[in-house]
Design a protein around this motif. Structure first.
Motif, PDB file in Angstrom:
ATOM      1  N   ILE A  10       0.714  -1.113  -0.014  1.00  0.00           N
ATOM      2  CA  ILE A  10      -0.084   0.054  -0.001  1.00  0.00           C
ATOM      3  C   ILE A  10       0.748   1.271  -0.121  1.00  0.00           C
ATOM      4  CG2 ILE A  10      -1.805   1.386   1.262  1.00  0.00           C
ATOM      5  CD1 ILE A  10      -2.616  -1.341   2.371  1.00  0.00           C
ATOM      6  N   ALA A  11       1.822   1.033   0.903  1.00  0.00           N
ATOM      7  CA  ALA A  11       2.745   2.386   0.937  1.00  0.00           C
ATOM      8  C   ALA A  11       3.536   2.866  -0.316  1.00  0.00           C
ATOM      9  CB  ALA A  11       3.897   2.134   2.083  1.00  0.00           C
ATOM     10  N   ILE A  12       4.281   1.931  -1.072  1.00  0.00           N
ATOM     11  CA  ILE A  12       5.059   2.215  -2.196  1.00  0.00           C
ATOM     12  C   ILE A  12       4.185   2.839  -3.233  1.00  0.00           C
ATOM     13  CG2 ILE A  12       6.400   1.221  -4.047  1.00  0.00           C
ATOM     14  CD1 ILE A  12       7.565  -0.603  -1.958  1.00  0.00           C
ATOM     15  N   PRO A  13       2.968   2.426  -3.656  1.00  0.00           N
ATOM     16  CA  PRO A  13       2.158   3.201  -4.719  1.00  0.00           C
ATOM     17  C   PRO A  13       1.538   4.313  -4.442  1.00  0.00           C
ATOM     18  CG  PRO A  13       1.531   0.646  -4.497  1.00  0.00           C
ATOM     19  CD  PRO A  13       2.320   1.137  -3.521  1.00  0.00           C
ATOM     20  N   LYS A  14       1.195   4.552  -3.392  1.00  0.00           N
ATOM     21  CA  LYS A  14       0.843   5.837  -2.389  1.00  0.00           C
ATOM     22  C   LYS A  14       2.177   6.735  -2.764  1.00  0.00           C
ATOM     23  CE  LYS A  14      -2.901   4.766  -0.075  1.00  0.00           C
ATOM     24  NZ  LYS A  14      -3.972   5.288   0.287  1.00  0.00           N
ATOM     25  N   THR A  15       3.372   6.412  -2.401  1.00  0.00           N
ATOM     26  CA  THR A  15       4.658   7.123  -2.574  1.00  0.00           C
ATOM     27  C   THR A  15       4.616   7.888  -4.054  1.00  0.00           C
ATOM     28  OG1 THR A  15       5.718   6.049  -0.747  1.00  0.00           O
ATOM     29  CG2 THR A  15       6.831   7.281  -2.089  1.00  0.00           C
ATOM     30  N   PHE A  16       4.350   6.807  -5.222  1.00  0.00           N
ATOM     31  CA  PHE A  16       4.555   7.239  -6.631  1.00  0.00           C
ATOM     32  C   PHE A  16       3.544   8.192  -6.776  1.00  0.00           C
ATOM     33  CE2 PHE A  16       6.694   3.018  -7.079  1.00  0.00           C
ATOM     34  CZ  PHE A  16       7.923   3.689  -7.271  1.00  0.00           C
ATOM     35  N   ASP A  17       2.133   7.957  -6.442  1.00  0.00           N
ATOM     36  CA  ASP A  17       1.126   8.870  -6.438  1.00  0.00           C
ATOM     37  C   ASP A  17       1.297  10.280  -5.749  1.00  0.00           C
ATOM     38  OD1 ASP A  17      -0.299   6.889  -7.961  1.00  0.00           O
ATOM     39  OD2 ASP A  17      -1.485   6.493  -6.038  1.00  0.00           O
ATOM     40  N   ALA A  18       2.125  10.345  -4.815  1.00  0.00           N
ATOM     41  CA  ALA A  18       2.233  11.603  -4.038  1.00  0.00           C
ATOM     42  C   ALA A  18       3.513  12.292  -4.752  1.00  0.00           C
ATOM     43  CB  ALA A  18       2.708  11.470  -2.553  1.00  0.00           C
ATOM     44  N   GLY A  19       4.425  11.679  -5.527  1.00  0.00           N
ATOM     45  CA  GLY A  19       5.610  12.146  -6.249  1.00  0.00           C
ATOM     46  C   GLY A  19       4.684  12.779  -7.544  1.00  0.00           C
ATOM     47  N   LYS A  20       4.057  12.121  -8.189  1.00  0.00           N
ATOM     48  CA  LYS A  20       3.215  12.791  -9.185  1.00  0.00           C
ATOM     49  C   LYS A  20       2.512  13.866  -9.009  1.00  0.00           C
ATOM     50  CE  LYS A  20       3.015   7.940 -11.679  1.00  0.00           C
ATOM     51  NZ  LYS A  20       1.897   7.082 -12.476  1.00  0.00           N
ATOM     52  N   ILE A  21       1.700  13.832  -8.087  1.00  0.00           N
ATOM     53  CA  ILE A  21       1.013  14.858  -7.409  1.00  0.00           C
ATOM     54  C   ILE A  21       1.779  16.115  -7.162  1.00  0.00           C
ATOM     55  CG2 ILE A  21      -0.485  16.034  -5.793  1.00  0.00           C
ATOM     56  CD1 ILE A  21      -1.915  13.159  -5.516  1.00  0.00           C
ATOM     57  N   ALA A  22       2.931  16.012  -6.642  1.00  0.00           N
ATOM     58  CA  ALA A  22       3.885  16.982  -6.406  1.00  0.00           C
ATOM     59  C   ALA A  22       4.340  17.685  -7.732  1.00  0.00           C
ATOM     60  CB  ALA A  22       4.943  16.497  -5.355  1.00  0.00           C
ATOM     61  N   GLU A  23       4.718  16.779  -8.560  1.00  0.00           N
ATOM     62  CA  GLU A  23       5.450  17.210  -9.708  1.00  0.00           C
ATOM     63  C   GLU A  23       4.350  18.091 -10.524  1.00  0.00           C
ATOM     64  OE1 GLU A  23       7.516  15.549 -13.793  1.00  0.00           O
ATOM     65  OE2 GLU A  23       6.483  14.003 -12.354  1.00  0.00           O
ATOM     66  N   GLN A  24       3.109  17.522 -10.733  1.00  0.00           N
ATOM     67  CA  GLN A  24       2.006  18.382 -11.310  1.00  0.00           C
ATOM     68  C   GLN A  24       1.928  19.632 -10.578  1.00  0.00           C
ATOM     69  OE1 GLN A  24      -1.365  15.405 -11.018  1.00  0.00           O
ATOM     70  NE2 GLN A  24      -0.523  14.413 -12.856  1.00  0.00           N
ATOM     71  N   LEU A  25       1.771  19.857  -9.405  1.00  0.00           N
ATOM     72  CA  LEU A  25       1.631  21.147  -8.623  1.00  0.00           C
ATOM     73  C   LEU A  25       3.006  22.069  -8.981  1.00  0.00           C
ATOM     74  CD1 LEU A  25       0.343  20.094  -5.110  1.00  0.00           C
ATOM     75  CD2 LEU A  25      -0.947  21.127  -6.969  1.00  0.00           C
TER      76      LEU A  25
END
Length: 100
Positions: A10-25
């Motif tokens: 659960i933690a690793i995919p959420k980390t990737f999602d958080a990274g994508k969201i930070a890049e998009q912002l």
């Protein structure tokens, strides 16, 4: 803190999602800044054109008023010349002497 296998799933995919969201912002903020800069440039150009148009209008009004003033002066001169032509001499042409 140790993570179990299930928690890592659960933690690793959420980390990737958080990274994508930070890049998009981050990209969104740069896009917003470039849009604001473009809008500012458009507004600046519009203001420059407005001032130019206003100056052209003022020059046209000034030119028109100069033409009107010249036309009025010309009419005054013509009127004065016409009056001078119409004024009769007090002695010339009023009395004809046949006795001579």
């Amino acid at each position: 803190m140790s993570l179990k296998g299930v928690e890592l799933q659960i933690a690793i995919p959420k980390t990737f999602d958080a990274g994508k969201i930070a890049e998009q912002l981050q990209q969104q903020s740069s896009v917003n800044q470039s849009n604001a800069q473009a809008a500012s440039a458009r507004q600046l150009e519009k203001n420059r054109e407005t001032v130019t148009k206003a100056n052209n209008a003022a020059e046209a009004n000034l030119h028109d008023s100069e033409q009107e003033q010249a036309e009025q002066e010309r009419k005054k001169r013509e009127k004065k010349e016409q009056e001078m032509k119409e004024i009769k001499h007090p002695f010339k042409g009023n009395f004809v002497d046949f006795s001579g």
